[in-house]
Design an enzyme around this catalytic site. Structure first.
Site, PDB file in Angstrom:
ATOM      1  N   SER A  33       0.819  -1.214   0.000  1.00 19.46           N
ATOM      2  CA  SER A  33       0.000   0.000   0.000  1.00 19.46           C
ATOM      3  C   SER A  33       0.850   1.260   0.000  1.00 19.46           C
ATOM      4  O   SER A  33       1.690   1.454   0.880  1.00 19.46           O
ATOM      5  CB  SER A  33      -0.882   0.056   1.257  1.00 19.46           C
ATOM      6  OG  SER A  33      -1.752  -1.035   1.291  1.00 19.46           O
ATOM      7  N   HIS A  64      -3.379   0.730  -4.745  1.00 19.02           N
ATOM      8  CA  HIS A  64      -2.890  -0.483  -5.414  1.00 19.02           C
ATOM      9  C   HIS A  64      -3.230  -0.398  -6.908  1.00 19.02           C
ATOM     10  O   HIS A  64      -4.390  -0.519  -7.289  1.00 19.02           O
ATOM     11  CB  HIS A  64      -3.528  -1.742  -4.811  1.00 19.02           C
ATOM     12  CG  HIS A  64      -3.033  -2.030  -3.433  1.00 19.02           C
ATOM     13  ND1 HIS A  64      -1.985  -2.877  -3.185  1.00 19.02           N
ATOM     14  CD2 HIS A  64      -3.415  -1.550  -2.226  1.00 19.02           C
ATOM     15  CE1 HIS A  64      -1.761  -2.924  -1.881  1.00 19.02           C
ATOM     16  NE2 HIS A  64      -2.616  -2.129  -1.278  1.00 19.02           N
ATOM     17  N   HIS A  86      -5.734  -8.630  -1.319  1.00 24.24           N
ATOM     18  CA  HIS A  86      -5.729  -9.086   0.067  1.00 24.24           C
ATOM     19  C   HIS A  86      -6.867 -10.070   0.343  1.00 24.24           C
ATOM     20  O   HIS A  86      -7.899 -10.056  -0.328  1.00 24.24           O
ATOM     21  CB  HIS A  86      -5.900  -7.879   1.012  1.00 24.24           C
ATOM     22  CG  HIS A  86      -4.928  -6.777   0.764  1.00 24.24           C
ATOM     23  ND1 HIS A  86      -5.082  -5.893  -0.284  1.00 24.24           N
ATOM     24  CD2 HIS A  86      -3.793  -6.419   1.401  1.00 24.24           C
ATOM     25  CE1 HIS A  86      -4.077  -5.033  -0.262  1.00 24.24           C
ATOM     26  NE2 HIS A  86      -3.278  -5.332   0.738  1.00 24.24           N
ATOM     27  N   TYR A  88      -8.989  -9.929   2.675  1.00 22.87           N
ATOM     28  CA  TYR A  88     -10.248  -9.264   3.064  1.00 22.87           C
ATOM     29  C   TYR A  88     -11.096  -8.865   1.860  1.00 22.87           C
ATOM     30  O   TYR A  88     -12.266  -8.517   2.006  1.00 22.87           O
ATOM     31  CB  TYR A  88      -9.989  -8.046   3.973  1.00 22.87           C
ATOM     32  CG  TYR A  88      -9.144  -6.947   3.362  1.00 22.87           C
ATOM     33  CD1 TYR A  88      -9.672  -6.081   2.411  1.00 22.87           C
ATOM     34  CD2 TYR A  88      -7.831  -6.771   3.752  1.00 22.87           C
ATOM     35  CE1 TYR A  88      -8.893  -5.075   1.848  1.00 22.87           C
ATOM     36  CE2 TYR A  88      -7.043  -5.774   3.204  1.00 22.87           C
ATOM     37  CZ  TYR A  88      -7.580  -4.932   2.247  1.00 22.87           C
ATOM     38  OH  TYR A  88      -6.811  -3.943   1.695  1.00 22.87           O
ATOM     39  N   GLU A  89     -10.508  -8.902   0.663  1.00 17.75           N
ATOM     40  CA  GLU A  89     -11.293  -8.546  -0.524  1.00 17.75           C
ATOM     41  C   GLU A  89     -12.231  -9.678  -0.944  1.00 17.75           C
ATOM     42  O   GLU A  89     -13.060  -9.489  -1.839  1.00 17.75           O
ATOM     43  CB  GLU A  89     -10.354  -8.112  -1.653  1.00 17.75           C
ATOM     44  CG  GLU A  89      -9.634  -6.818  -1.263  1.00 17.75           C
ATOM     45  CD  GLU A  89      -8.654  -6.329  -2.303  1.00 17.75           C
ATOM     46  OE1 GLU A  89      -9.111  -5.852  -3.345  1.00 17.75           O
ATOM     47  OE2 GLU A  89      -7.438  -6.436  -2.061  1.00 17.75           O
ATOM     48  N   ALA A 116       2.789  -2.210   3.868  1.00 20.93           N
ATOM     49  CA  ALA A 116       2.625  -1.150   4.862  1.00 20.93           C
ATOM     50  C   ALA A 116       2.121  -1.833   6.123  1.00 20.93           C
ATOM     51  O   ALA A 116       1.285  -2.728   6.051  1.00 20.93           O
ATOM     52  CB  ALA A 116       1.614  -0.124   4.373  1.00 20.93           C
ATOM     53  N   MET A 217      -1.932  -6.785   6.746  1.00 17.04           N
ATOM     54  CA  MET A 217      -2.970  -7.665   6.191  1.00 17.04           C
ATOM     55  C   MET A 217      -2.487  -8.374   4.923  1.00 17.04           C
ATOM     56  O   MET A 217      -3.279  -8.634   4.014  1.00 17.04           O
ATOM     57  CB  MET A 217      -4.231  -6.844   5.894  1.00 17.04           C
ATOM     58  CG  MET A 217      -4.776  -6.087   7.100  1.00 17.04           C
ATOM     59  SD  MET A 217      -6.140  -5.001   6.666  1.00 17.04           S
ATOM     60  CE  MET A 217      -6.316  -4.047   8.170  1.00 17.04           C
ATOM     61  N   SER A 218      -1.199  -8.673   4.876  1.00 15.62           N
ATOM     62  CA  SER A 218      -0.667  -9.263   3.635  1.00 15.62           C
ATOM     63  C   SER A 218       0.613 -10.041   3.899  1.00 15.62           C
ATOM     64  O   SER A 218       0.908 -10.402   5.038  1.00 15.62           O
ATOM     65  CB  SER A 218      -0.380  -8.153   2.622  1.00 15.62           C
ATOM     66  OG  SER A 218       0.710  -7.362   3.077  1.00 15.62           O
ATOM     67  N   ASN A 241       2.093   3.612  10.527  1.00 16.84           N
ATOM     68  CA  ASN A 241       1.381   4.187  11.667  1.00 16.84           C
ATOM     69  C   ASN A 241       1.764   3.436  12.924  1.00 16.84           C
ATOM     70  O   ASN A 241       2.257   2.317  12.858  1.00 16.84           O
ATOM     71  CB  ASN A 241      -0.140   4.077  11.452  1.00 16.84           C
ATOM     72  CG  ASN A 241      -0.569   2.641  11.212  1.00 16.84           C
ATOM     73  OD1 ASN A 241      -0.334   2.079  10.133  1.00 16.84           O
ATOM     74  ND2 ASN A 241      -1.166   2.027  12.212  1.00 16.84           N
ATOM     75  N   HIS A 253      -6.820   4.502   6.711  1.00 16.02           N
ATOM     76  CA  HIS A 253      -6.137   4.117   5.469  1.00 16.02           C
ATOM     77  C   HIS A 253      -5.407   5.324   4.880  1.00 16.02           C
ATOM     78  O   HIS A 253      -4.349   5.184   4.266  1.00 16.02           O
ATOM     79  CB  HIS A 253      -7.150   3.543   4.468  1.00 16.02           C
ATOM     80  CG  HIS A 253      -6.513   2.933   3.246  1.00 16.02           C
ATOM     81  ND1 HIS A 253      -5.528   1.968   3.317  1.00 16.02           N
ATOM     82  CD2 HIS A 253      -6.711   3.149   1.919  1.00 16.02           C
ATOM     83  CE1 HIS A 253      -5.149   1.615   2.091  1.00 16.02           C
ATOM     84  NE2 HIS A 253      -5.848   2.320   1.221  1.00 16.02           N
TER      85      HIS A 253
HETATM   86  N1  HPA Z   1      -2.958  -2.614  11.154  1.00 18.57           N
HETATM   87  C1  HPA Z   1      -3.165  -3.504  10.167  1.00 18.57           C
HETATM   88  N2  HPA Z   1      -2.750  -3.315   8.949  1.00 18.57           N
HETATM   89  C2  HPA Z   1      -2.082  -2.203   8.663  1.00 18.57           C
HETATM   90  C3  HPA Z   1      -1.836  -1.225   9.639  1.00 18.57           C
HETATM   91  C4  HPA Z   1      -2.297  -1.443  10.965  1.00 18.57           C
HETATM   92  O1  HPA Z   1      -2.121  -0.630  11.883  1.00 18.57           O
HETATM   93  N3  HPA Z   1      -1.148  -0.227   9.047  1.00 18.57           N
HETATM   94  C5  HPA Z   1      -0.987  -0.590   7.745  1.00 18.57           C
HETATM   95  N4  HPA Z   1      -1.552  -1.785   7.509  1.00 18.57           N
END
Ligand code: HPA
Length: 278
Positions: A33, A64, A86, A88-89, A116, A217-218, A241, A253
């Site tokens: 991401s 993406h 991902h 979750y999609e 990310a 998430m990947s 983050n 996001h």
């Molecule tokens: N949590 C889950 N997935 C993420 C995060 C997060 O804080 N930051 C970027 N992808």
């Protein structure tokens, strides 16, 4: 039953890519991401949109681009996934393995996978790079492993070893590059969750107690398929983050994408440096 891949399907998809590019990559690169801009510096690029490859899982997530870029970077022939899909999609795990399977058919020996991630380690800050020394396959433990289903014996063993997912020699190279380029490089354990909701403070305390340094998430599904097929893997998280263990701030996001702007130049230096040493 589930949506399991067949060798025939993988080979067909690879054939489609081969028809659209003469490049035969040695190195695969997956850009997470906000990290997609690195693909723009690929020379002699052939661009194949994911939607044009049979069975390729297509992502609709902002940040993406959704295309495979084949070409040359630092004199290495590369296949760059500009954007990824991902769990979750809504795709089944084995389907998420198709891109790595296709790159393996194209001939990659090495996969550099980026993402990310949120910092779970208290010292990690947005903008930091973290090299993966290992991962916690929490969704895999819960049954969602991309290798579930009939094993494709031609591609790898039924029970692949996962004691060294992230290649020690590639890690050494990345450390050298980071030192030479004066890039701070953190190291740690990444955990992939299913998403798409971000973690609760209780989730995060649980992950921290389990030894996790960064969460996303990947990456874990792709690294698992890569190792099954004997591909060497280097993993790098761009910390976007601070995960919110005390519940004081929100994760969005937008901040994940924004951090990409700080992370891309650093990640570009690291990846280019590693490519030069391969
Ligand atoms: N949590 C889950 N997935 C993420 C995060 C997060 O804080 N930051 C970027 N992808």
């Amino acid at each position: 039953m589930g949506d399991f891949l067949t060798l025939e399907e993988i080979q067909k998809a690879a054939q489609q890519v081969k028809k659209q590019s003469k490049h035969r990559p040695r190195i695969g690169l997956i850009l997470g991401s906000g990290l997609g801009p690195l693909a723009e510096s690929v020379e002699k690029a052939d661009v194949v949109p994911y939607a044009k490859i049979l069975g390729w899982p297509v992502s609709g997530v902002e940040g993406h681009a959704g295309q495979l870029v084949l070409g040359v970077l630092e004199e290495q022939t590369v296949a760059v996934m500009q954007g990824r899909t991902h769990y979750y999609e809504g795709y089944d795990m084995p389907r998420l393995g198709l891109p790595v399977r296709v790159m393996q058919q194209l001939g990659i020996e090495i996969l550099i996978v980026t993402n990310a991630a949120g910092a779970v380690h208290p010292d990690f800050e947005p903008g930091d790079l973290m090299m993966l020394t290992d991962h916690l396959n929490l969704i895999g433990m819960a049954g969602q492993n991309p290798l579930r289903g009939p094993n494709l014996d031609e591609l790898g063993p039924r029970f692949p070893d996962m004691s060294k997912v992230y290649d020690r020699d590639l890690q050494s190279l990345a450390r050298q590059v980071a030192a030479e380029e004066k890039l701070g490089l953190r190291e740690g354990v990444y955990c992939c969750l299913a998403g798409p909701s971000f973690e609760t403070p209780a989730d995060l305390r649980f992950l921290r107690a389990a030894g996790v340094d960064a969460v996303g998430m990947s990456t874990v599904p792709e690294a698992t398929v890569a190792r099954h097929g004997g591909t060497r893997v280097l993993g790098v998280s761009g910390i976007s983050n601070k995960a919110n263990l005390d519940g004081a701030t929100e994760t969005t996001h937008a901040e994940v994408l924004e951090a990409g702007q700080v992370l891309v130049p650093k990640l570009t230096k690291l990846v280019r440096g590693v490519l030069r040493k391969l």
